[in-house]
Design a protein around this motif. Structure first.
Motif, mmCIF file in Angstrom:
data_model
loop_
_atom_site.group_PDB
_atom_site.id
_atom_site.type_symbol
_atom_site.label_atom_id
_atom_site.label_comp_id
_atom_site.label_asym_id
_atom_site.label_seq_id
_atom_site.Cartn_x
_atom_site.Cartn_y
_atom_site.Cartn_z
ATOM 1 N N LYS A 86 -0.586 7.779 -6.001
ATOM 2 C CA LYS A 86 -1.436 7.694 -4.814
ATOM 3 C C LYS A 86 -0.797 8.442 -3.655
ATOM 4 O O LYS A 86 0.428 8.440 -3.499
ATOM 5 N N ASP A 87 -1.636 9.065 -2.857
ATOM 6 C CA ASP A 87 -1.186 9.796 -1.684
ATOM 7 C C ASP A 87 -0.588 8.820 -0.673
ATOM 8 O O ASP A 87 -1.192 7.792 -0.369
ATOM 9 N N SER B 273 0.830 -1.209 0.000
ATOM 10 C CA SER B 273 0.000 0.000 0.000
ATOM 11 C C SER B 273 0.864 1.259 0.000
ATOM 12 O O SER B 273 1.990 1.253 0.510
ATOM 13 N N PRO B 274 0.345 2.355 -0.551
ATOM 14 C CA PRO B 274 1.104 3.601 -0.583
ATOM 15 C C PRO B 274 1.390 4.142 0.818
ATOM 16 O O PRO B 274 2.400 4.799 1.033
ATOM 17 N N THR B 275 0.522 3.845 1.773
ATOM 18 C CA THR B 275 0.764 4.334 3.137
ATOM 19 C C THR B 275 1.975 3.639 3.752
ATOM 20 O O THR B 275 2.767 4.265 4.450
ATOM 21 N N GLY C 114 -3.623 7.158 0.893
ATOM 22 C CA GLY C 114 -3.781 6.090 -0.087
ATOM 23 C C GLY C 114 -4.742 6.405 -1.213
ATOM 24 O O GLY C 114 -4.961 5.581 -2.097
ATOM 25 N N ILE C 115 -5.325 7.619 -1.216
ATOM 26 C CA ILE C 115 -6.285 7.942 -2.284
ATOM 27 C C ILE C 115 -5.560 8.223 -3.600
ATOM 28 O O ILE C 115 -4.394 8.638 -3.610
ATOM 29 N N LEU C 116 -6.263 8.006 -4.685
ATOM 30 C CA LEU C 116 -5.721 8.234 -6.015
ATOM 31 C C LEU C 116 -5.650 9.733 -6.285
ATOM 32 O O LEU C 116 -6.665 10.431 -6.218
ATOM 33 N N LEU C 117 -4.446 10.223 -6.587
ATOM 34 C CA LEU C 117 -4.258 11.643 -6.889
ATOM 35 C C LEU C 117 -4.294 11.916 -8.386
ATOM 36 O O LEU C 117 -4.774 12.959 -8.827
ATOM 37 N N TRP C 118 -3.750 10.981 -9.161
ATOM 38 C CA TRP C 118 -3.636 11.177 -10.611
ATOM 39 C C TRP C 118 -3.463 9.810 -11.255
ATOM 40 O O TRP C 118 -2.835 8.921 -10.679
#
Length: 194
Positions: free
Chosen positions: A143-144, A102-104, A148-152
């Protein structure tokens, strides 16, 4: 200024705007409405999720994306350091895709603002008599690292067409077209990233 002058000026303005928008890359993408307020400065480039059989292609794609991010103003985070940190701190096997991490988690391990996940979807040349189209297809997601939200995100394909009378020369042209195709696809895809 008369009505005709106003109409001519309006029509000229419309044609200029229409012409400029027609020259834009037009690569489909999505971007979070508050992207600019998020202060994304450090982007970790995760290993490529390679859907092809060519490991060199994935390596070339990742290095090209890293260079493009740097020229867009994002600091360069060495790929070896990213891979080593993910392998040591997360138990990831060497060569394994980071897409499952995960991105986090990556954000905590590397101390970055966002994580870019590249996917190499297509990397092939089809030989048909005197014609050989070379196709490269890539998808990118940013992703942030905190939420974890999609930024682009963006996905794009490039096809280079080659013509020649012998298979050998077609193969040579195809091999020579991969690197420029990757550069073009990365430049066009990342053009929409602020």
């Amino acid at each position: 200024m008369g009505l005709m002058d106003t109409l001519k000026t309006g029509l000229t303005f419309f044609l200029i705007i229409f012409g400029i928008s027609g020259c834009a890359s037009g690569v489909p993408h999505t971007i979070a409405p508050d992207y600019n307020q998020r202060g994304v400065r450090l982007i970790a480039l995760a290993p490529v999720d390679n859907r092809t059989n060519d490991e060199e292609a994935a390596k070339l794609l990742r290095e090209t994306i890293l260079d493009a991010l740097y020229f867009k103003g994002y600091p360069r985070i060495p790929l070896d350091m990213i891979d080593d940190k993910l392998t040591v701190d997360r138990g990831r096997k060497t060569g394994e895709s980071a897409g499952s991490i995960s991105p986090t988690v990556i954000g905590k391990v590397l101390g970055v603002d966002a994580v870019m996940y590249p996917r190499l979807l297509d990397w092939k040349t089809s030989f048909i008599s005197v014609y050989a189209p070379t196709t490269v297809s890539v998808a990118l997601e940013l992703k942030d690292a905190e939420t974890g939200i999609l930024l682009w995100s963006s996905q794009h394909s490039v096809v280079d067409r080659h013509y020649d009378f012998t298979r050998k020369r077609l193969e040579l042209k195809a091999c020579q077209s991969y690197e420029p195709a990757v550069r073009r696809i990365v430049d066009e895809t990342l053009s929409s990233l602020p």
